[in-house]
Enzyme design. Structure first.
Site, PDB file in Angstrom:
ATOM      1  N   CYS A 193       0.837  -1.209   0.000  1.00  9.70           N
ATOM      2  CA  CYS A 193       0.000   0.000   0.000  1.00  9.70           C
ATOM      3  C   CYS A 193       0.870   1.257   0.000  1.00  9.70           C
ATOM      4  O   CYS A 193       0.537   2.253  -0.654  1.00  9.70           O
ATOM      5  CB  CYS A 193      -0.920   0.008   1.214  1.00  9.70           C
ATOM      6  SG  CYS A 193      -2.019  -1.415   1.304  1.00  9.70           S
TER       7      CYS A 193
HETATM    8  C1  BEZ Z   1       0.567  -4.650   1.828  1.00 13.73           C
HETATM    9  O1  BEZ Z   1       0.161  -3.533   1.547  1.00 13.73           O
HETATM   10  O2  BEZ Z   1       1.757  -4.929   1.797  1.00 13.73           O
HETATM   11  C2  BEZ Z   1      -0.411  -5.727   2.186  1.00 13.73           C
HETATM   12  C3  BEZ Z   1      -1.575  -5.397   2.876  1.00 13.73           C
HETATM   13  C4  BEZ Z   1      -2.459  -6.413   3.205  1.00 13.73           C
HETATM   14  C5  BEZ Z   1      -2.193  -7.720   2.828  1.00 13.73           C
HETATM   15  C6  BEZ Z   1      -1.047  -8.027   2.093  1.00 13.73           C
HETATM   16  C7  BEZ Z   1      -0.143  -7.015   1.783  1.00 13.73           C
END
Ligand code: BEZ
Length: 211
Positions: A45
């Site tokens: 994210c």
């Molecule tokens: C991420 O943004 O890295 C992430 C968020 C939730 C689940 C898997 C990855």
């Protein structure tokens, strides 16, 4: 029933990092990309929200405003923005909705229980100035999105709204386009005076008309 292309984007009021917004008023005469992410302070994210900030000029060129959303609070978003700016070399200056009560997430069907916890998946809604939904994407939490693809489809939709053309596989702005099959050769002669190549009667390729 989920939201479909051509539906009016549901309206809502929400708290964001830029203050309270009434969504349809906030859209105004712009196009909008509304996108959700699973959680603040997570790696994928962080890269996605940074990339979106870096594409600011590209979105502006297309009269597109962007707005992000997760079920975290506005306070969390504000403190995470510092990390995004620092690590991605950008300045996040678009609003992020704090959807702690999941009101908007439910309205836009961004919660997919089969994808793990009760956070939002990676949804994208492209909304036009008439508040109609023109494109949707849904990605799993594990896969960061390709924001060049989002720009590409905006280019395609904005072009095909104005000309009787469609865009072929992997098309990019400036590539040749396809004359819509519903247009007769007679009508096409008026709209495409520079001509076209007939590969099949239903596959007529021409230069991008606005270039
Ligand atoms: C991420 O943004 O890295 C992430 C968020 C939730 C689940 C898997 C990855």
């Amino acid at each position: 029933m989920g939201l479909r292309l051509g539906d009016t984007a549901p309206d809502f009021e929400a708290d964001t990092t830029e203050g309270k917004i009434h969504f349809h008023d906030w859209i105004g005469d712009s196009w909008v990309v509304l996108f959700s992410h699973p959680a603040d302070f997570t790696p994928v994210c962080t890269t996605e929200l940074g990339e979106t900030a870096k594409l600011k000029k590209e979105f502006a060129k297309r009269n597109v405003k962007v707005i992000a959303l997760s079920v975290d609070s506005v306070e969390d978003h504000k403190s995470w923005i510092g990390d995004i700016d620092e690590t991605q070399g950008c300045h996040v200056d678009y609003p992020i909705i704090g959807d702690t009560d999941r009101k908007v997430s439910h309205l836009y069907d961004m919660l997919h229980p089969g994808e793990g916890d009760s956070s939002t998946v990676r949804s994208v809604f492209l909304i036009d100035p008439n508040k109609k939904i023109r494109m949707t994407l849904t990605y799993p939490k594990s896969a960061g999105r390709n924001f060049d693809e989002i720009l590409r489809v905006i280019d395609s939709i904005q072009l095909t709204d104005n000309y009787k053309v469609a865009t072929p596989v992997n098309w990019r702005d400036g590539d040749d386009v396809i004359i819509v099959p519903t247009l007769s050769d007679e009508e096409a002669k008026k709209l495409f005076p520079k001509g076209w190549k007939t590969v099949k009667p239903y596959l007529r390729v021409t230069k991008q008309p606005n270039k």
